[in-house]
Design an enzyme around this catalytic site. Structure first.
Site, PDB file in Angstrom:
ATOM      1  CG  ASN A   7      -1.866   1.106   1.294  1.00  0.00           C
ATOM      2  OD1 ASN A   7      -1.492   2.233   0.998  1.00  0.00           O
ATOM      3  ND2 ASN A   7      -3.095   0.837   1.666  1.00  0.00           N
ATOM      4  CG  HIS A  10       1.292   5.039   4.764  1.00  0.00           C
ATOM      5  ND1 HIS A  10       0.481   5.689   5.667  1.00  0.00           N
ATOM      6  CD2 HIS A  10       0.844   3.768   4.709  1.00  0.00           C
ATOM      7  CE1 HIS A  10      -0.409   4.828   6.145  1.00  0.00           C
ATOM      8  NE2 HIS A  10      -0.210   3.654   5.572  1.00  0.00           N
ATOM      9  CG  HIS A  47      -8.038   4.582   0.072  1.00  0.00           C
ATOM     10  ND1 HIS A  47      -8.305   4.508   1.423  1.00  0.00           N
ATOM     11  CD2 HIS A  47      -9.211   4.938  -0.520  1.00  0.00           C
ATOM     12  CE1 HIS A  47      -9.576   4.802   1.640  1.00  0.00           C
ATOM     13  NE2 HIS A  47     -10.142   5.081   0.473  1.00  0.00           N
ATOM     14  NE  ARG A  49      -9.329   9.403   2.973  1.00  0.00           N
ATOM     15  CZ  ARG A  49      -9.786   8.798   4.078  1.00  0.00           C
ATOM     16  NH1 ARG A  49      -9.223   7.700   4.518  1.00  0.00           N
ATOM     17  NH2 ARG A  49     -10.787   9.307   4.752  1.00  0.00           N
ATOM     18  NE  ARG A  53      -7.509  12.087   4.625  1.00  0.00           N
ATOM     19  CZ  ARG A  53      -8.101  11.653   5.739  1.00  0.00           C
ATOM     20  NH1 ARG A  53      -7.470  10.793   6.506  1.00  0.00           N
ATOM     21  NH2 ARG A  53      -9.289  12.072   6.084  1.00  0.00           N
ATOM     22  CG  HIS A  54      -3.390   9.278   1.014  1.00  0.00           C
ATOM     23  ND1 HIS A  54      -4.151   8.580   0.115  1.00  0.00           N
ATOM     24  CD2 HIS A  54      -3.752   8.841   2.251  1.00  0.00           C
ATOM     25  CE1 HIS A  54      -4.940   7.748   0.767  1.00  0.00           C
ATOM     26  NE2 HIS A  54      -4.736   7.887   2.067  1.00  0.00           N
ATOM     27  CD  GLU A  74      -7.011   0.274   0.630  1.00  0.00           C
ATOM     28  OE1 GLU A  74      -7.250   1.344   1.215  1.00  0.00           O
ATOM     29  OE2 GLU A  74      -6.183  -0.533   1.030  1.00  0.00           O
ATOM     30  CB  THR A 105      -9.373   2.394   6.176  1.00  0.00           C
ATOM     31  OG1 THR A 105      -8.906   2.957   4.967  1.00  0.00           O
ATOM     32  CG2 THR A 105     -10.753   1.813   5.987  1.00  0.00           C
ATOM     33  CD  GLU A 155      -7.356  -5.685   2.683  1.00  0.00           C
ATOM     34  OE1 GLU A 155      -7.400  -5.548   1.435  1.00  0.00           O
ATOM     35  OE2 GLU A 155      -6.681  -4.946   3.425  1.00  0.00           O
ATOM     36  CG  HIS A 218      -5.791  -1.146   9.167  1.00  0.00           C
ATOM     37  ND1 HIS A 218      -6.233  -0.121   8.355  1.00  0.00           N
ATOM     38  CD2 HIS A 218      -5.448  -0.571  10.329  1.00  0.00           C
ATOM     39  CE1 HIS A 218      -6.181   1.022   9.009  1.00  0.00           C
ATOM     40  NE2 HIS A 218      -5.696   0.777  10.223  1.00  0.00           N
ATOM     41  N   GLY A 219      -2.404  -2.413   9.782  1.00  0.00           N
ATOM     42  CA  GLY A 219      -1.603  -2.489  11.001  1.00  0.00           C
ATOM     43  C   GLY A 219      -0.650  -3.674  11.052  1.00  0.00           C
ATOM     44  N   GLY A 240       1.193  -1.342   4.341  1.00  0.00           N
ATOM     45  CA  GLY A 240       1.721  -0.027   3.955  1.00  0.00           C
ATOM     46  C   GLY A 240       2.618   0.596   5.006  1.00  0.00           C
TER      47      GLY A 240
HETATM   48  N1  PXP Z   1      -5.891  -2.556   3.750  1.00  0.00           N
HETATM   49  C1  PXP Z   1      -6.805  -1.550   3.800  1.00  0.00           C
HETATM   50  C2  PXP Z   1      -8.189  -1.824   3.309  1.00  0.00           C
HETATM   51  C3  PXP Z   1      -6.459  -0.271   4.275  1.00  0.00           C
HETATM   52  O1  PXP Z   1      -7.364   0.710   4.294  1.00  0.00           O
HETATM   53  C4  PXP Z   1      -5.132  -0.048   4.707  1.00  0.00           C
HETATM   54  C5  PXP Z   1      -4.736   1.292   5.227  1.00  0.00           C
HETATM   55  O2  PXP Z   1      -4.725   2.231   4.252  1.00  0.00           O
HETATM   56  C6  PXP Z   1      -4.218  -1.112   4.617  1.00  0.00           C
HETATM   57  C7  PXP Z   1      -4.638  -2.364   4.164  1.00  0.00           C
HETATM   58  C8  PXP Z   1      -2.785  -0.960   5.004  1.00  0.00           C
HETATM   59  O3  PXP Z   1      -2.686  -0.663   6.358  1.00  0.00           O
HETATM   60  P1  PXP Z   1      -1.273  -0.250   6.967  1.00  0.00           P
HETATM   61  O4  PXP Z   1      -0.861   1.007   6.292  1.00  0.00           O
HETATM   62  O5  PXP Z   1      -1.563  -0.096   8.419  1.00  0.00           O
HETATM   63  O6  PXP Z   1      -0.331  -1.377   6.665  1.00  0.00           O
END
Ligand code: PXP
Length: 274
Positions: A7, A10, A47, A49, A53-54, A74, A105, A155, A218-219, A240
């Site tokens: 991702n 960032h 993503h 958005r 924003r990014h 996304e 998200t 996901e 995510h995370g 990401g």
């Molecule tokens: N998957 C989805 C659907 C997300 O919205 C995000 C965050 O943008 C990620 C994965 C990646 O998350 P992270 O940046 O915490 O690895």
């Protein structure tokens, strides 16, 4: 083999911090995507958005043109972005909830509440040759509703697992620390990640049995991944923040290679079933 989707939002966040509205600037998320691919990443996630924003529109078009692996867009279930996706033709879209005040998200989609509209979006995307994934919490009803929309993937939202894992590590650190300990940390054993991990395991099994392919994201980071690997049937991880954070010290190429090497120990089926 478990796949890695990087991702790159960032990277765009850093660019926008200095060059917002200028139509150019560094670091370039598209150049970052190409570097990730060269390091072995299996796909790129961005993503777009509604508030831009990014990632900007020009980024997704350049990604579509330049990357050789899979593009995962996304997006919110919103007419403007659906329209762009139909023209852009990413390989897959991952529908996510979007709230303007969130930093990233934060929660999963409420597929139960939006089943009809998500089914329509799923049809539009599939008609354009685009696969569909729904970003959801590991909740039985949300998984069943996701299958009813006819989506190809879900996901699983690993945000809560990642948070619980962090609380757990901080508590362990505090217990062995010679410095002053915050009492709240010592009493936070209830934040242990095991209950959420069990929900992810059950969710993945349920989705797999319903014919859905299962991604997660995510995370996720270098520390919590080995524990997450207890979740069966995973096809792809979307990561990401931890990759971009690691890249600050080790370079993006090394960050991606290290993650891929860690991911080699994943087995989609439990040892007993192999
Ligand atoms: N998957 C989805 C659907 C997300 O919205 C995000 C965050 O943008 C990620 C994965 C990646 O998350 P992270 O940046 O915490 O690895």
């Amino acid at each position: 083999m478990l796949k890695l989707g990087v991702n790159i939002d960032h990277v765009a966040t850093i660019r926008e911090a200095r060059y917002r509205g200028r139509g150019f600037g560094e670091p370039d998320p598209v150049a970052a995507a190409l570097l990730c691919e060269a390091a072995g990443a299996h796909g790129i996630t961005a993503h777009l958005r509604e508030d831009r924003r990014h990632i900007q529109d020009r980024d997704v078009w350049a990604l579509r043109e330049k990357i050789k692996t899979r593009l995962n867009l996304e997006m919110a279930n919103a007419p403007e972005i659906i329209d762009i996706a139909q023209k852009l033709k990413p390989d897959i879209v991952c529908v996510v909830p979007e709230r303007r005040l969130e930093v990233t998200t934060e929660g999963g989609l409420d597929v139960v509440a939006a089943e009809k509209s998500l089914t329509e979006t799923r049809k539009k995307m599939n008609d354009a040759g685009i696969e569909v994934s729904l970003f959801i919490a590991p909740d039985e009803k949300q998984i069943a509703a996701s299958a009813r929309t006819g989506s190809q993937f879900i996901e699983l939202h690993t945000g809560k697992f990642a948070e619980d894992f962090l609380s757990n590590s901080r508590r362990e650190e505090a217990q062995t620390s010679k410095y002053e300990i915050s009492p709240s940390l010592l009493t936070s054993a209830a934040t242990d990640y095991e209950p959420e991990l069990q929900r992810l395991i059950a969710g993945s099994q349920q989705a797999h049995a319903l014919g859905l392919k299962v991604n997660a994201g995510h995370g996720l980071n270098y520390e919590n991944l080995p524990v997450l690997f207890r979740v069966p049937h995973l096809v792809e991880l979307n990561i990401g923040h931890s990759l971009v954070s690691r890249a600050v010290f080790a370079g993006l190429d090394n960050a991606v290679r290290e993650m891929l090497s860690l991911m080699q120990s994943y087995h989609a089926t439990p040892a007993a079933a192999r």
